[in-house]
Design an enzyme around this catalytic site. Structure first.
Site, PDB file in Angstrom:
ATOM      1  N   THR A 117     -72.893   7.190 -25.843  1.00 52.74           N
ATOM      2  CA  THR A 117     -72.594   5.803 -26.219  1.00 52.74           C
ATOM      3  C   THR A 117     -72.189   5.729 -27.690  1.00 52.74           C
ATOM      4  O   THR A 117     -71.368   4.886 -28.066  1.00 52.74           O
ATOM      5  CB  THR A 117     -73.799   4.877 -25.953  1.00 52.74           C
ATOM      6  OG1 THR A 117     -74.953   5.420 -26.589  1.00 52.74           O
ATOM      7  CG2 THR A 117     -74.058   4.729 -24.464  1.00 52.74           C
TER       8      THR A 117
ATOM      9  N   GLY B 183     -72.769   0.839 -35.310  1.00 53.07           N
ATOM     10  CA  GLY B 183     -71.839  -0.135 -34.738  1.00 53.07           C
ATOM     11  C   GLY B 183     -70.666  -0.438 -35.639  1.00 53.07           C
ATOM     12  O   GLY B 183     -69.553  -0.671 -35.174  1.00 53.07           O
ATOM     13  N   GLU B 184     -70.898  -0.452 -36.929  1.00 54.92           N
ATOM     14  CA  GLU B 184     -69.842  -0.868 -37.861  1.00 54.92           C
ATOM     15  C   GLU B 184     -69.025   0.313 -38.417  1.00 54.92           C
ATOM     16  O   GLU B 184     -67.819   0.197 -38.607  1.00 54.92           O
ATOM     17  CB  GLU B 184     -70.430  -1.628 -39.069  1.00 54.92           C
ATOM     18  CG  GLU B 184     -71.681  -2.441 -38.811  1.00 54.92           C
ATOM     19  CD  GLU B 184     -71.479  -3.687 -37.981  1.00 54.92           C
ATOM     20  OE1 GLU B 184     -70.419  -4.326 -38.096  1.00 54.92           O
ATOM     21  OE2 GLU B 184     -72.391  -4.009 -37.194  1.00 54.92           O
TER      22      GLU B 184
END
Lengths: 338, 739
Positions: free
Chosen positions: B634, B704-705
């Site tokens: 992921t 995430g960023e």
């Protein structure tokens, strides 16, 4: 989205009869453009006449060596039809340059001819647009016009025709077969779409009570020397900034026949007999192609954001002619420009 | 014992998602559900003069048309509309009064028996406006931009250091450039929707598309004036949000208002066009000046940004501070100003401030490298800093040097000919560019609950959201590993405001926060199990302390001697306990001694058709240092998504506003361009090993960023290398490359 009635036409005569009975009705085939426009309240038909069951789905050879394509042949079926692939690869290539596989599965041949501009203002009922609401004004001339036309514009409208397929059909000198209350007729492709002039609300010369039944291709298919070169803002699934359908017939080192049609630059697929004449009887060369591009774009006029299109169109024409002359047409899957 | 942390575990919710079993906010059904449709403003600024809803109301099946004149009561104080991520100001209130703040603002809500009827009737509502002059063009407002005092949810730029002016004057080489990033919209594929179930006792159960169910729950209670127990907000699945779901959005308020007005369950799904009225990444004009010595030191940085905000709130992020953080440099100054436009308030979008601020910095660094005739990677190595330059403290870990090394090696950077326009592939010019990326490793207080049953099953729950990032899966992985259970024996619950406390999911902070939160709670479960085990006759763990035991394969095992073990099931059964439930809050002590950051090195190859300007990004290598990677599968997807977005930022994305009308004209994903498959070639993701014993107990930093940061700069720099043309305003469309 406004409520509407839905009926299904049983045959061409029935379809023509039904549309004559209700001037606010419209035909629906693939619906890939119409449904969008209905959701945006741009199209508000009283009634949808579903023509998808009409027997217009075949591709047949004609007596003079051409092909007759039923109006309901899907864009996918047409692009991958063996006769099209073999004899009119320019048409197959142009179709595959457009939309997405899913849309091409839905979209019909006749519907592709009748798709409407992608001008932002045409799609947004909150803004004036002469095409959508005659007399309300053109917002694009002083607004966002990067996508807009550089040829054949009027003070009323600078929209472009969005089709790729039609650019190839224009280059191939196709004919459109239509049926109406007065019977069937044939329209030369160059006469099918209109320039905006003072009536931008009319995209085509098809009468409101007529239906497209077929598109006919003449025998000449330019299968050896052609290309469809589409320049856009991403590598797939975007409308053309400029697209070029180029088709040549060479005899030795001489161009004996030339076709050049551009998409993304005008209210209709744009052809220019003078530019084509400038190619005939010439040897294919950068200088010849440059001259033809100069001629083709001699009346081009920009509106601000789309100024780059004139130069881009010039380069795209030359490049497309080089590809066509060399027999190395642009691939629509390999995105590298040849 | 099975290790789950750090493995390539497939999403535990993957099957539910691909089979349609996973339900999103707009998919919950209940008997008697009514459907709402928004009527949106067609002007940018002014007042509603008159609304004629008669035609709409006369349509069969229409239940009501709500406007500011007939809506149920709403709170009047600004404080009621505040939320966890709101900037300072007076938050927008849908249907509150006749004031129009932005185009696409909701002005009426039609509620009907069916969605088709609602949408049809919405088209019949006639609204007359008193229009006022608007401004939506940042360039027109730049002279009116103002500096902002530090306040809630935003900080001032870092303090300037040194004497930049003198350093610039003394610099051997100076580069100054202005960089522009347009407004961009989030465009998650899932449309914003809320389904509000009006329960028999008048309570509301709200299924909402949001990144923070508890944030929305508190907000709705405040706005509607209800008690906390009267509103429950759920969001079990979110089809992408990217920051657009951080603040409670107006569809939730509107659907709740309609439910209360009609005493009936109501769903409202926005159209794609209406979502362009929710929020966006603010456009920004950035000026960067760099001063360097010929000998290889960076001596001065000045970074000045002007960004967009609305007329009613001061949205502000830290665009400029990244510049002074990253590289060794004694002198730095920053300035940040805001320009008010007649648009809705911007909000965070993936790597807010860094995606844009670092883009400008890293392009400027490339230009400096050219001026100094240095390889861009060599330049960055010379300026490398092991300390946070803004606060002069060490990092808890910083493996950027290793990102440079592994990334450049995978890319083949050493074969780069430094000369622009030097490499060709037929008709195409080939360019190689690189950039650094940086983001914060944030962590926030959070609570997690674990219920362990004697049959060896655990349920782990927290009110956080999974916005598509894989939160369900990493929660299960961490719980399974900490409890010594098979992954399949762990059930995860999230996205429900009644679950243990969680902040909004954003800023890349949830993975670190919730994982450590689960570890804390699992520790409490272990203690409880040990307490039970000790009570067994002749317990093998009679003398063990909590620190000395671990949970593995259904056993409580001594770390010292694996033969000292007690079956969890037996320990529980012996005491007649069939379930152990623990809920713990976790906070993260930060003594401020270390900076916590993630880093990346991005290498990009572009091929540009020399005549036509058509650009292909044929190769990207992204080397990431983000602490411990919880799930390499992921995580890789996250980074690929960030890189693809970076391609879009560099080449495609731009919200087009007609400033005559103050209206967004490409408010759909046909005309608002993002990359399609054809635009995406090879993307190689490398995770650099980065052990961090300081940042938090599990050493997790979140990612995430970081995947998007630096990508647009690497591509812009590659385009320069290919063409010799420096385009400083995004997106780099082919017309900008015409000679």
């Amino acid at each position: 989205m406004i409520n509407f009635q839905y009926v299904r036409a049983t045959d061409v005569a029935d379809a023509v009869h039904r549309i004559a009975a209700d001037p606010a009705a419209t035909f629906i085939a693939g619906g890939s453009n119409l449904i969008d426009l209905m959701k945006y309240d741009v199209e508000r038909p009283s009634r949808l006449i579903d023509i998808t069951r009409l027997p217009l789905k075949s591709v047949e050879e004609t007596a003079d060596g051409g092909l007759r394509i039923g109006a309901l042949v899907s864009n996918s079926d047409l692009a991958y039809h063996p006769l099209i692939a073999a004899r009119y690869p320019l048409l197959a290539s142009a179709i595959l340059a457009g939309a997405s596989a899913q849309l091409r599965n839905m979209a019909s041949t006749g519907g592709n001819l009748l798709q409407r501009t992608r001008c932002y203002y045409f799609y947004d009922t909150a803004t004036p647009c002469n095409k959508r609401e005659p007399g309300s004004g053109c917002s694009a001339i002083s607004g966002l016009n990067r996508m807009h036309a550089i040829l054949g514009t009027s003070e009323a409208c600078i929209a472009t025709h969005p089709s790729d397929m039609c650019v190839a059909l224009a280059a191939l000198d196709a004919r459109v077969h239509a049926a109406g209350p007065a019977g069937a007729r044939t329209i030369a492709f160059s006469d099918f779409h209109r320039l905006p002039e003072n009536t931008p609300e009319r995209d085509t010369n098809l009468q409101p009570n007529e239906i497209v039944t077929a598109v006919e291709l003449p025998a000449r298919g330019f299968a050896a020397n052609y290309t469809y070169l589409k320049i856009r803002d991403r590598l797939s699934y975007a409308f053309a900034l400029v697209s070029v359908a180029a088709a040549l017939e060479l005899q030795g080192d001489t161009i004996i026949e030339a076709r050049l049609a551009l998409g993304g630059v005008a209210h209709k697929p744009w052809r220019d007999p003078t530019a084509e004449a400038a190619l005939r009887e010439q040897a294919p060369s950068q200088a010849t192609f440059n001259r033809a591009a100069d001629v083709f774009l001699r009346d081009a006029k920009a509106f601000g954001h789309n100024a780059f299109k004139i130069n881009l169109a010039h380069r795209a024409i030359v490049r497309a002619l080089i590809q066509a002359a060399a027999g190395t047409p642009q691939s629509q899957s390999d995105k590298k420009i040849r | 014992m099975t290790n789950y942390i750090g493995t390539a575990t497939s999403r535990i919710d993957g099957r539910a998602k691909v089979t349609g079993e996973a339900k999103y906010a707009g998919e919950f059904n209940i008997t008697g559900l009514a459907h709402a449709s928004v009527v949106a403003s067609t002007i940018a600024k002014g007042r509603i003069a008159r609304i004629d809803a008669s035609a709409a109301l006369s349509v069969e099946g229409v239940l009501d048309v709500l406007t500011h004149l007939n809506r149920p009561p709403m709170a009047s104080a600004d404080s009621a509309y505040d939320d966890d991520t709101a900037p300072e100001g007076s938050p927008f209130r849908p249907l509150y009064n006749d004031r129009i703040w932005f185009n696409f603002q909701p002005v009426a809500l039609v509620v009907a028996e069916k969605p088709e009827i609602a949408r049809f009737a919405a088209a019949l509502v006639r609204v007359e406006y008193e229009e006022q002059a608007h401004v939506t063009d940042l360039h027109r407002q730049r002279d009116k931009a103002f500096a902002l005092e530090p306040g809630k949810n935003h900080s001032a730029p870092p303090k300037p250091r040194g004497t930049a002016e003198q350093a610039f004057a003394a610099a051997a080489v100076r580069h100054r450039g202005e960089y522009y990033v347009p407004i961009e919209h989030h465009n998650p594929i899932e449309l914003f929707a809320s389904t509000v179930i009006f329960e028999s006792d008048g309570k509301l159960t709200v299924y909402d598309k949001t990144q923070g169910v508890q944030n929305v729950q508190r907000y709705l209670c405040n706005v509607l004036g209800t008690e906390p127990e009267e509103v429950r907000v759920m969001s079990p699945f979110v089809g992408g949000a990217f920051g657009s779901g951080l603040r409670p959005q107006f569809q939730a308020v509107l659907a709740a208002l309609a439910a209360r007005a009609l005493k009936r369950s109501v769903r409202l799904a926005l159209t794609r066009q209406q979502m362009y009225g929710l929020s966006y990444r603010p456009a920004m004009i950035q000026q960067i000046e760099l001063g360097a010595s010929a000998g290889g030191t960076l001596d001065a940085i000045a970074h000045d940004a002007i960004t967009v905000t609305s007329q009613y709130e001061d949205f502000h992020r830290q665009e400029t501070g990244w510049s002074g953080l990253l590289y060794r440099c004694a002198n730095a100054t920053y300035a940040h100003r805001l320009a008010r436009l007649d648009l809705e308030t911007p909000c965070d979008m993936r790597a807010p401030s860094a995606a844009t601020g670092v883009y400008a910095l890293e392009c400027a660094m490339d230009e400096l490298a050219v001026a100094l005739k240095l390889d861009p990677l060599e330049l960055r190595l010379r300026y490398y800093s092991d300390r946070d330059q803004n606060t002069d403290r060490p990092y808890s870990s910083k493996s950027l040097r290793e990102c440079y090394r592994q990334g450049s090696q995978a890319f083949g950077w050493d074969k780069r000919n430094p000369e622009p326009r030097s490499t060709r592939d037929g008709t195409e010019l080939v360019g190689w560019g690189m950039a650094s990326g940086v983001w914060e490793a944030l962590q926030v207080p959070i609570a997690a609950r674990i219920v362990l049953t004697a049959n060896g099953h655990a349920e782990v729950s927290c009110a956080t959201s999974d916005i598509g990032t894989g939160t369900y899966t990493i929660m299960a992985q961490v719980a399974a590993e900490m409890l010594g259970l098979p992954l399949d024996n762990v059930t995860v619950k999230l996205g429900d405001s009644t679950l243990p406390q969680s902040p909004v999911e954003g800023g890349s902070w949830i993975a670190a926060s919730v994982s450590n939160g689960i570890a804390t709670t699992a520790g409490a479960v272990r203690e409880e199990l040990l307490r039970l085990a000790k009570q067994m006759p002749n317990s093998a763990l009679a003398d063990a302390t909590a620190d000395e035991v671990t949970l593995a394969d259904g056993m409580l095992v001594s770390k010292r001697d694996a033969t000292c073990a007690v079956s969890i099931a037996e320990a529980m059964r012996h005491r007649g306990v069939d379930r152990i439930e623990q809920e713990k809050s976790t906070t993260f002590d930060d003594d401020g001694s270390h900076a916590h950051n993630t880093h990346s090195a991005v290498f990009a190859e572009v091929k540009v058709d020399e005549e036509l300007g058509v650009i292909r990004v044929t190769r990207v290598v992204s080397a990431i240092a983000a602490g411990r990677i919880l799930n390499t599968k992921t995580a890789r997807s996250q980074i690929i998504g960030g890189v693809v977005w970076g391609i879009g930022m560099a080449l495609h994305e731009e919200t087009l506003i007609d400033h005559n009308f103050g209206r967004i004209m490409n408010a759909n994903i046909a005309e608002y361009h993002v990359p399609v498959n054809a635009d995406v070639y090879d993307i190689d993701v490398i995770f650099v090993d980065e052990l961090d014993a300081i940042v938090n107990p599990l050493g997790i930093k979140g990612l995430g960023e970081i995947g998007i940061v630096g990508v647009a700069a690497a591509i812009a720099n590659a385009i320069y290398h290919a063409t010799g043309m420096r385009v400083r305003d995004l997106p780099i469309t082919l017309d900008k490359l015409q000679r």
